[in-house]
Design an enzyme around this catalytic site. Structure first.
Site, PDB file in Angstrom:
ATOM      1  N   GLU A 214       1.778   6.393  -7.022  1.00  0.00           N
ATOM      2  CA  GLU A 214       0.744   7.365  -7.382  1.00  0.00           C
ATOM      3  C   GLU A 214       1.260   8.795  -7.291  1.00  0.00           C
ATOM      4  O   GLU A 214       1.020   9.612  -8.185  1.00  0.00           O
ATOM      5  CB  GLU A 214      -0.485   7.212  -6.485  1.00  0.00           C
TER       6      GLU A 214
ATOM      7  N   GLU B 124       0.835  -1.211   0.000  1.00  0.00           N
ATOM      8  CA  GLU B 124       0.000   0.000   0.000  1.00  0.00           C
ATOM      9  C   GLU B 124       0.865   1.254   0.000  1.00  0.00           C
ATOM     10  O   GLU B 124       0.558   2.231  -0.697  1.00  0.00           O
ATOM     11  CB  GLU B 124      -0.939  -0.003   1.209  1.00  0.00           C
TER      12      GLU B 124
END
Length: 120
Positions: free
Chosen positions: A70, A63
């Site tokens: 991102e 994650e």
């Protein structure tokens, strides 16, 4: 030693950023806490703890890497680009894969003793 402490602080800041800004990171953190609480309830053995903790670490790490990808893609490609989308999708897919496998691991390890506890 000062460089080590500074590096440690930077890493903690990264974890904090992920927890503050990513709802999925918060979900995984809560799931990890629940898994650990259930592990204490059913008195997991050391090897079972090791497997659960590795599964948690893989999901949380995936994650955080997804968050880094991102952020880097957003910086490099502020406009929508098909290659940027692929990078983000693949990183998100890695998290999904890790989370699904970790959930299966959790069910395999925690499921039977929890079932036994509930049925008695």
């Amino acid at each position: 030693m000062s460089k080590f402490i500074r590096s440690f602080g930077v890493a903690i800041a990264g974890i904090g950023f992920a927890l503050r800004t990513q709802s999925h990171m918060r979900f995984h953190a809560v799931a990890a806490i629940i898994a650990c609480c259930l592990g204490f309830i059913v008195s997991l053995q050391p090897l079972e703890w090791a497997i659960i903790l590795v599964a948690i670490a893989v999901v949380i790490s995936a994650e955080m890497i997804n968050t880094a990808v991102e952020q880097a893609v957003n910086l490099a490609s502020p406009t929508i680009h098909p290659v940027a989308k692929i990078a983000k999708d693949v990183a998100a897919g890695a998290v999904l894969f890790a989370a699904v496998i970790s959930a299966i691991i959790g069910l395999l390890i925690l499921g039977p003793p929890l079932w036994h506890l509930l049925m008695n």
